[in-house]
Design an enzyme around this catalytic site. Structure first.
Site, PDB file in Angstrom:
ATOM      1  N   ARG A 195       0.864  -1.194   0.000  1.00  0.00           N
ATOM      2  CA  ARG A 195       0.000   0.000   0.000  1.00  0.00           C
ATOM      3  C   ARG A 195       0.896   1.238   0.000  1.00  0.00           C
ATOM      4  O   ARG A 195       0.950   1.996   0.968  1.00  0.00           O
ATOM      5  CB  ARG A 195      -0.893  -0.034   1.211  1.00  0.00           C
ATOM      6  CG  ARG A 195      -2.328  -0.530   1.086  1.00  0.00           C
ATOM      7  CD  ARG A 195      -2.688  -1.543   0.131  1.00  0.00           C
ATOM      8  NE  ARG A 195      -4.003  -1.357  -0.448  1.00  0.00           N
ATOM      9  CZ  ARG A 195      -5.157  -1.589   0.171  1.00  0.00           C
ATOM     10  NH1 ARG A 195      -5.185  -1.989   1.399  1.00  0.00           N
ATOM     11  NH2 ARG A 195      -6.300  -1.411  -0.460  1.00  0.00           N
ATOM     12  N   GLN A 208      -0.072   2.734  -5.999  1.00  0.00           N
ATOM     13  CA  GLN A 208      -1.483   3.129  -5.966  1.00  0.00           C
ATOM     14  C   GLN A 208      -2.232   2.869  -7.268  1.00  0.00           C
ATOM     15  O   GLN A 208      -3.371   2.422  -7.247  1.00  0.00           O
ATOM     16  CB  GLN A 208      -1.591   4.618  -5.638  1.00  0.00           C
ATOM     17  CG  GLN A 208      -2.061   4.837  -4.216  1.00  0.00           C
ATOM     18  CD  GLN A 208      -2.047   6.296  -3.811  1.00  0.00           C
ATOM     19  OE1 GLN A 208      -1.386   7.129  -4.433  1.00  0.00           O
ATOM     20  NE2 GLN A 208      -2.759   6.607  -2.766  1.00  0.00           N
ATOM     21  N   ASP A 248      -3.429  -0.726  -7.549  1.00  0.00           N
ATOM     22  CA  ASP A 248      -4.007  -1.259  -6.310  1.00  0.00           C
ATOM     23  C   ASP A 248      -5.426  -1.791  -6.570  1.00  0.00           C
ATOM     24  O   ASP A 248      -6.406  -1.053  -6.504  1.00  0.00           O
ATOM     25  CB  ASP A 248      -4.016  -0.137  -5.264  1.00  0.00           C
ATOM     26  CG  ASP A 248      -4.499  -0.604  -3.905  1.00  0.00           C
ATOM     27  OD1 ASP A 248      -5.096  -1.691  -3.822  1.00  0.00           O
ATOM     28  OD2 ASP A 248      -4.285   0.131  -2.932  1.00  0.00           O
ATOM     29  N   SER A 277      -8.029  -1.525  -3.682  1.00  0.00           N
ATOM     30  CA  SER A 277      -8.686  -0.224  -3.559  1.00  0.00           C
ATOM     31  C   SER A 277      -9.708   0.000  -4.665  1.00  0.00           C
ATOM     32  O   SER A 277     -10.830   0.432  -4.400  1.00  0.00           O
ATOM     33  CB  SER A 277      -7.656   0.910  -3.603  1.00  0.00           C
ATOM     34  OG  SER A 277      -6.892   0.896  -2.431  1.00  0.00           O
ATOM     35  N   TYR A 303      -2.729  -1.719   7.449  1.00  0.00           N
ATOM     36  CA  TYR A 303      -3.797  -2.687   7.702  1.00  0.00           C
ATOM     37  C   TYR A 303      -4.043  -2.829   9.197  1.00  0.00           C
ATOM     38  O   TYR A 303      -3.150  -2.607  10.011  1.00  0.00           O
ATOM     39  CB  TYR A 303      -3.408  -4.067   7.156  1.00  0.00           C
ATOM     40  CG  TYR A 303      -3.411  -4.147   5.653  1.00  0.00           C
ATOM     41  CD1 TYR A 303      -4.600  -4.097   4.949  1.00  0.00           C
ATOM     42  CD2 TYR A 303      -2.228  -4.294   4.952  1.00  0.00           C
ATOM     43  CE1 TYR A 303      -4.606  -4.184   3.562  1.00  0.00           C
ATOM     44  CE2 TYR A 303      -2.218  -4.384   3.574  1.00  0.00           C
ATOM     45  CZ  TYR A 303      -3.415  -4.331   2.886  1.00  0.00           C
ATOM     46  OH  TYR A 303      -3.418  -4.409   1.519  1.00  0.00           O
TER      47      TYR A 303
HETATM   48  P1  NAD Z   1      -9.413  -3.758   4.710  1.00  0.00           P
HETATM   49  O1  NAD Z   1     -10.341  -4.111   3.610  1.00  0.00           O
HETATM   50  O2  NAD Z   1      -8.245  -4.646   4.990  1.00  0.00           O
HETATM   51  O3  NAD Z   1     -10.253  -3.619   6.077  1.00  0.00           O
HETATM   52  C1  NAD Z   1     -11.394  -2.783   6.134  1.00  0.00           C
HETATM   53  C2  NAD Z   1     -11.360  -1.964   7.399  1.00  0.00           C
HETATM   54  O4  NAD Z   1     -11.747  -2.770   8.515  1.00  0.00           O
HETATM   55  C3  NAD Z   1      -9.997  -1.363   7.760  1.00  0.00           C
HETATM   56  O5  NAD Z   1     -10.129   0.031   7.850  1.00  0.00           O
HETATM   57  C4  NAD Z   1      -9.689  -1.999   9.118  1.00  0.00           C
HETATM   58  O6  NAD Z   1      -8.965  -1.125   9.970  1.00  0.00           O
HETATM   59  C5  NAD Z   1     -11.092  -2.263   9.645  1.00  0.00           C
HETATM   60  N1  NAD Z   1     -11.184  -3.189  10.784  1.00  0.00           N
HETATM   61  C6  NAD Z   1     -10.507  -4.343  11.011  1.00  0.00           C
HETATM   62  N2  NAD Z   1     -10.897  -4.883  12.187  1.00  0.00           N
HETATM   63  C7  NAD Z   1     -11.861  -4.075  12.699  1.00  0.00           C
HETATM   64  C8  NAD Z   1     -12.663  -4.094  13.881  1.00  0.00           C
HETATM   65  N3  NAD Z   1     -12.535  -5.058  14.786  1.00  0.00           N
HETATM   66  N4  NAD Z   1     -13.548  -3.084  14.069  1.00  0.00           N
HETATM   67  C9  NAD Z   1     -13.681  -2.086  13.173  1.00  0.00           C
HETATM   68  N5  NAD Z   1     -12.951  -2.015  12.032  1.00  0.00           N
HETATM   69  C10 NAD Z   1     -12.058  -2.990  11.806  1.00  0.00           C
HETATM   70  O7  NAD Z   1      -8.897  -2.266   4.529  1.00  0.00           O
HETATM   71  P2  NAD Z   1      -8.516  -1.507   3.183  1.00  0.00           P
HETATM   72  O8  NAD Z   1      -9.698  -0.830   2.637  1.00  0.00           O
HETATM   73  O9  NAD Z   1      -7.795  -2.439   2.291  1.00  0.00           O
HETATM   74  O10 NAD Z   1      -7.541  -0.385   3.713  1.00  0.00           O
HETATM   75  C11 NAD Z   1      -6.432  -0.735   4.535  1.00  0.00           C
HETATM   76  C12 NAD Z   1      -5.518   0.452   4.731  1.00  0.00           C
HETATM   77  O11 NAD Z   1      -4.751   0.720   3.599  1.00  0.00           O
HETATM   78  C13 NAD Z   1      -6.203   1.756   5.066  1.00  0.00           C
HETATM   79  O12 NAD Z   1      -5.405   2.407   6.008  1.00  0.00           O
HETATM   80  C14 NAD Z   1      -6.167   2.502   3.800  1.00  0.00           C
HETATM   81  O13 NAD Z   1      -6.290   3.901   3.981  1.00  0.00           O
HETATM   82  C15 NAD Z   1      -4.813   2.115   3.320  1.00  0.00           C
HETATM   83  N6  NAD Z   1      -4.611   2.312   1.900  1.00  0.00           N
HETATM   84  C16 NAD Z   1      -3.445   2.899   1.490  1.00  0.00           C
HETATM   85  C17 NAD Z   1      -3.204   3.070   0.132  1.00  0.00           C
HETATM   86  C18 NAD Z   1      -1.928   3.690  -0.341  1.00  0.00           C
HETATM   87  O14 NAD Z   1      -1.263   4.366   0.403  1.00  0.00           O
HETATM   88  N7  NAD Z   1      -1.545   3.468  -1.570  1.00  0.00           N
HETATM   89  C19 NAD Z   1      -4.131   2.634  -0.792  1.00  0.00           C
HETATM   90  C20 NAD Z   1      -5.304   2.057  -0.329  1.00  0.00           C
HETATM   91  C21 NAD Z   1      -5.528   1.879   1.023  1.00  0.00           C
END
Ligand code: NAD
Length: 377
Positions: free
Chosen positions: A119, A124, A127, A130, A230
């Site tokens: 990530r 990006q 990804d 996303s 994550y």
């Molecule tokens: P994901 O699909 O892995 O999980 C969904 C959400 O569930 C996450 O926000 C996680 O914190 C939450 N979660 C897990 N356990 C939980 C609980 N017990 N109660 C409540 N919530 C809970 O997440 P994602 O959409 O793949 O995103 C993961 C991270 O990656 C985020 O921080 C996102 O901003 C980041 N991200 C970064 C980039 C980048 O920099 N290129 C791109 C995309 C996403």
């Protein structure tokens, strides 16, 4: 290089890994693109559009027998039998499924699982988690609005006032943020919960309220910081307090969209049967985590049935496991661009063969099988 684009055969899969837009770019780089006839139809892409982009049509054997095969989902055993040892495969290959990876290795493929990309800013544009989660978050709210027997927005009419729907979002990653934005556009009032404290600001910037569950120990704080962006499993003490806060909001909610995932683990249970019993009749839960655990059947609610919509204790629970496939044209367009951007790291622009650079962190993270071996623990 000969690139094959087969028709996806997994049940309910409507997406396609290459669109005419990306086919045209690959052809312009000197590659030969062979698309299985009908591969794009479910995503509203006719065969003629691929031909106009410079691709040629082929049959299943022709697409799967290419030197580089571009797919959405991991090939089935039947499909693997048609692929050539030494060929390369790019797709969403589920890097946490050991048996699945072993099958790819046994087929002699160099396989790249795009979900494993880091990530990072550089990654990006490729990804896939996303791009597809964004669509899932949108579609989950649209499905909830469709199944909910009342309005989402507050309406003041000559016949009286209708209150805005109360929406609770559990898990505010990419899907959760898009779910907030979509529910907001429809006029709902929204509360959201996540383990990661950094999310609070994002939730508030979209006009929703963050369900605060303060961290009381160093262990809770450290777990909440997660790893690589994550979430990590939270200590039971914090989860108990979160459950109590979430239970109050869920009881008052009209719609709950749950998206909470922890990579490689079962999805956390956030909506217990007791909580469902306390919900109002006619409420709707859309469990985006359905079918996403390593075993393929977890969700954030134990009453969720992966792949089905059920009514339990008067509450409709949607367990759709492939929401992006329900927005096939846009999901394919974004996925195909992710694939094309990844290919820039491994394909030369002169039509030559795929090479695996030794020093690229994105390629290294995505390469899950090579030379008959699984490269991931
Ligand atoms: P994901 O699909 O892995 O999980 C969904 C959400 O569930 C996450 O926000 C996680 O914190 C939450 N979660 C897990 N356990 C939980 C609980 N017990 N109660 C409540 N919530 C809970 O997440 P994602 O959409 O793949 O995103 C993961 C991270 O990656 C985020 O921080 C996102 O901003 C980041 N991200 C970064 C980039 C980048 O920099 N290129 C791109 C995309 C996403």
């Amino acid at each position: 290089m000969l690139i094959g684009v087969p028709l996806e055969t997994a049940a309910g899969e409507t997406r396609v890994a290459v669109t005419p837009e990306t086919a045209k770019k690959l052809v312009a780089q000197g590659h030969q693109v062979k698309v299985q006839a009908g591969a794009g139809l479910a995503a509203s892409v006719p065969d003629a559009a691929y031909e106009a982009a410079g691709a040629t049509l082929t049959d299943r054997n022709g697409a799967l027998g290419a030197e580089l095969v571009l797919k959405v989902q991991r090939p089935s055993a039947d499909e693997l039998a048609l692929m050539k040892p030494g060929a390369a495969l790019v797709g969403m290959l589920n890097p946490f499924d050991k048996d699945g990876l072993a099958a790819l290795a046994a087929a002699g493929l160099s396989s790249f699982a795009l979900e494993a990309a880091p990530r990072t800013t550089r990654a990006q544009s490729m990804d896939v988690l996303s791009s597809q989660a964004n669509i899932a978050g949108y579609k989950a709210v649209i499905m909830a609005a469709d199944r909910y027997g009342k309005f989402f927005p507050m309406l003041m009419t000559a016949a009286g006032t209708v209150k805005a729907a109360k929406v609770v979002i559990l898990g505010v990653g990419v899907a959760g943020l898009q779910a907030i934005a979509t529910a907001k556009r429809l006029g709902a009032t929204i509360e959201a919960s996540d383990v990661r404290p950094s999310v609070k600001e994002q939730v508030e910037s979209l006009g929703a309220k963050f369900i605060d569950v303060p961290y009381e120990t160093a262990e809770e704080k450290e777990a909440a910081e997660g790893v690589g962006g994550y979430a990590r499993p939270m200590p039971p003490s914090w989860l108990e307090r979160q459950k109590a806060e979430v239970a109050k909001r869920v009881a008052a909610a009209d719609v709950v969209i749950s998206t909470a995932l922890i990579p490689g683990r079962a999805a956390p249970v956030l909506i217990t049967e007791e909580m469902v019993k306390a919900m109002k009749p006619g409420s709707v839960i859309v469990d985006i985590a359905a079918g996403k655990g390593p075993g393929g059947s977890d969700g954030n609610c134990p009453l969720t049935e992966a792949g089905r919509t059920v009514v339990k204790h008067g509450v409709t629970i949607v367990g759709e496991t492939n929401l992006p496939a329900l927005v096939a044209a846009d999901a394919s367009a974004l996925y195909a661009r992710n694939v094309l951007d990844f290919l820039k790291l491994v394909l030369p622009k002169d039509g030559g063969a795929l090479t695996i650079p030794a020093d690229d962190d994105i390629v290294a993270a995505c390469l899950v099988t090579q030379g008959g071996a699984v490269l991931r623990a």
